[in-house]
Design a protein around this motif. Structure first.
Motif, PDB file in Angstrom:
ATOM      1  N   ALA A  99       0.834  -1.096   0.002  1.00 28.06           N
ATOM      2  CA  ALA A  99       0.097  -0.046  -0.041  1.00 28.06           C
ATOM      3  C   ALA A  99       0.674   1.175  -0.145  1.00 28.06           C
ATOM      4  O   ALA A  99       0.633   2.183  -0.615  1.00 28.06           O
ATOM      5  CB  ALA A  99      -0.803  -0.123   1.171  1.00 28.06           C
ATOM      6  N   VAL A 148     -13.297  -4.534   7.370  1.00 29.37           N
ATOM      7  CA  VAL A 148     -12.162  -5.330   6.725  1.00 29.37           C
ATOM      8  C   VAL A 148     -12.302  -6.746   7.730  1.00 29.37           C
ATOM      9  O   VAL A 148     -12.354  -6.944   8.865  1.00 29.37           O
ATOM     10  CB  VAL A 148     -10.851  -4.872   7.417  1.00 29.37           C
ATOM     11  N   PRO A 178      -7.641  -9.429   1.324  1.00 27.15           N
ATOM     12  CA  PRO A 178      -7.979  -8.777   0.199  1.00 27.15           C
ATOM     13  C   PRO A 178      -8.601  -7.498   0.463  1.00 27.15           C
ATOM     14  O   PRO A 178      -8.520  -6.518  -0.077  1.00 27.15           O
ATOM     15  CB  PRO A 178      -8.790  -9.738  -0.636  1.00 27.15           C
ATOM     16  N   VAL A 179      -9.563  -7.655   1.473  1.00 25.84           N
ATOM     17  CA  VAL A 179     -10.301  -6.306   1.751  1.00 25.84           C
ATOM     18  C   VAL A 179      -9.465  -5.348   2.697  1.00 25.84           C
ATOM     19  O   VAL A 179      -9.255  -4.147   2.087  1.00 25.84           O
ATOM     20  CB  VAL A 179     -11.472  -6.592   2.712  1.00 25.84           C
ATOM     21  N   LEU A 183      -6.138  -5.240   1.926  1.00 21.23           N
ATOM     22  CA  LEU A 183      -5.428  -4.656   1.228  1.00 21.23           C
ATOM     23  C   LEU A 183      -5.923  -3.556   0.359  1.00 21.23           C
ATOM     24  O   LEU A 183      -5.216  -2.395  -0.002  1.00 21.23           O
ATOM     25  CB  LEU A 183      -4.920  -5.627   0.134  1.00 21.23           C
ATOM     26  N   THR A 184      -7.211  -3.765  -0.155  1.00 22.95           N
ATOM     27  CA  THR A 184      -8.042  -2.854  -0.721  1.00 22.95           C
ATOM     28  C   THR A 184      -7.998  -1.447  -0.194  1.00 22.95           C
ATOM     29  O   THR A 184      -7.697  -0.382  -0.448  1.00 22.95           O
ATOM     30  CB  THR A 184      -9.321  -3.234  -1.114  1.00 22.95           C
ATOM     31  N   VAL A 185      -8.476  -1.511   1.188  1.00 24.91           N
ATOM     32  CA  VAL A 185      -8.769  -0.205   2.121  1.00 24.91           C
ATOM     33  C   VAL A 185      -7.128   0.395   2.552  1.00 24.91           C
ATOM     34  O   VAL A 185      -7.171   1.571   2.435  1.00 24.91           O
ATOM     35  CB  VAL A 185      -9.274  -0.720   3.624  1.00 24.91           C
ATOM     36  N   VAL A 239      -4.558   0.258   0.591  1.00 27.67           N
ATOM     37  CA  VAL A 239      -4.067   0.977  -0.763  1.00 27.67           C
ATOM     38  C   VAL A 239      -4.831   2.448  -0.834  1.00 27.67           C
ATOM     39  O   VAL A 239      -4.309   3.331  -1.003  1.00 27.67           O
ATOM     40  CB  VAL A 239      -4.224   0.153  -1.975  1.00 27.67           C
ATOM     41  N   LEU A 240      -6.262   2.265  -0.852  1.00 27.41           N
ATOM     42  CA  LEU A 240      -6.989   3.542  -0.789  1.00 27.41           C
ATOM     43  C   LEU A 240      -6.352   4.487   0.241  1.00 27.41           C
ATOM     44  O   LEU A 240      -6.352   5.843   0.199  1.00 27.41           O
ATOM     45  CB  LEU A 240      -8.339   3.395  -0.489  1.00 27.41           C
TER      46      LEU A 240
END
Length: 430
Positions: A68, A109, A113-114, A116-118, A120-121
């Motif tokens: 991230a 979360v 995967p969830v 990592l998405t959060v 990164v944002l």
């Protein structure tokens, strides 16, 4: 705008408060205080929340944050460019509202995967917002007051982070799912409060200059600026030394009790709050800032040598040496931060302050990403020789900065020089 000559009134105010006197800078300082209280909450409790509540493994958290962080660096330059074309006040407030939403998303979360998405944002917004914040500081402070404003906000930020870390201790002591959820919601709230405070500032449209704006990507192709920024980024590795290397060294190699790590960080925080503004004086433009950066490199080198002497020393003297080294380190750290900000502002194209801050942040971010693996290998594995080598790097880079700065000043276009004069005149008339 900040009036850097208002020393007497500021001096009286600081006796009672680390905040500046009433005005735009005070409003921005209060927004920074709110924002960094949330930062302290999250930094202190996030690892335990993600492992104990969400159920991720420590290695998964580390890998996710590394990815991230690297992806987040890509937002620095584009959002800096936006701050050159739009009101940085409104842009920062909008970004903080988005950060509040992403911070709240950590409550959802439930898998890697969830997460990592959060993450990164979150990293994209953090990286971009730091750049926009630099443009906002420049707009509030003006050419004559922006370095003072930067130093003031740094002192306030350290205070806020310390307060947030202290508040997070209650959640960690309780160690329940509800307590960690409240910690997350506290972080969300501080973003909202900070955004509301930022919007209390007047509109700050980009300054109009009498020259054409530089082409897109100019900052990324400005070799002399990149050289100065790269030198500053190398010196910025000292932050990894304090937050990662020194704690491990103090306990595992110097034989100090673990509580010494807290004392080291407390010394750094208190000295930063007390000295950030006084040590920023005299570095408002590039030439004196380059000399300050040279001093920073030499002082940081001296601190590295002091840390190295703690091996084989009895516990009491070792702890004392660690604290003295940290005090010396903090002076170098503050000189580096002030000089780096002044150089990044003063060597930038006046019509592209945000873009140049983005590039400076990108270069520093790349150095910080490489720092943990590099410095643990160099110092923890290398021992005294590693500290000596690191000291030589800091001293050598610091000594090189004045020459690099002269190169950057010679390379500035006549149009950019004229624009600096115009922007300075405009700010003094506001």
């Amino acid at each position: 705008m900040v009036d850097p000559t208002d020393g007497r009134r500021r001096g009286r105010w600081r006796v009672a408060s680390p905040l500046p006197p009433p005005g735009q800078l005070r409003t921005l300082a209060l927004a920074t205080l709110a924002n960094t209280v949330g930062l302290g909450l999250w930094l202190t409790g996030s690892a335990l929340y993600l492992t104990r509540v969400v159920g991720l493994s420590p290695s998964a958290v580390g890998a996710g944050l590394t990815v991230a962080g690297l992806v987040g660096l890509t937002a620095s330059v584009p959002l800096g460019g936006l701050a050159d074309r739009y009101d940085p006040r409104t842009l920062r407030a909008a970004l903080q509202l988005l950060q509040a939403a992403v911070a709240a998303a950590y409550l959802l979360v439930d898998s890697f995967p969830v997460f990592l998405t959060v993450a990164v944002l979150d990293a994209l917004l953090v990286s971009g917002n730091l750049t926009v914040r630099a443009a906002l500081v420049a707009a509030v402070g003006g050419p004559e007051g922006r370095v003072h404003a930067f130093a003031t906000l740094r002192a306030v930020a350290n205070l806020g982070t310390a307060l947030g870390a202290g508040l997070a201790g209650f959640a960690l002591a309780t160690d329940t799912r509800t307590a960690y959820h409240l910690l997350v919601l506290g972080n969300v709230t501080t973003y909202l409060v900070s955004a509301a405070l930022v919007m209390r500032l007047p509109a700050l449209p980009p300054a109009r200059v009498s020259v054409a704006a530089p082409r897109a990507g100019r900052a990324l192709r400005d070799g002399p600026f990149l050289a100065v920024s790269g030198a500053s980024a190398v010196l910025s590795l000292h932050w990894v030394v304090l937050t990662l290397v020194v704690p491990l060294w103090a306990v595992d190699r110097a034989g100090a009790p673990p509580v010494t790590v807290s004392a080291i960080l407390l010394v750094n925080t208190l000295l930063t709050v007390l000295l950030a503004v006084p040590l920023s004086r005299g570095a408002r433009s590039a030439p004196p800032a380059a000399r300050t950066m040279r001093r920073a490199g030499l002082v940081l080198a001296a601190a590295m040598l002091l840390y190295a002497t703690t091996v084989g020393t009895p516990t009491g003297p070792a702890v004392a040496l660690l604290l003295v080294a940290t005090a010396v380190y903090t002076v170098g750290d503050l000189w580096h931060g002030t000089a780096g900000a002044a150089l990044a502002y003063d060597l930038a194209e006046p019509a592209a302050i945000g873009a140049y801050q983005g590039v400076d942040g990108l270069v520093a971010g790349l150095a910080r990403a490489a720092g943990p693996a590099l410095l643990t290998w160099v110092v923890l594995d290398g021992g005294g020789v590693g500290w000596l080598g690191l000291a030589a790097v800091f001293a050598g880079v610091g000594l090189l900065v004045p020459a690099l700065t002269r190169w950057a000043l010679r390379a500035r276009s006549p149009a950019a020089t004229d624009a600096v004069a115009v922007a300075t005149h405009q700010s003094s008339s506001l």
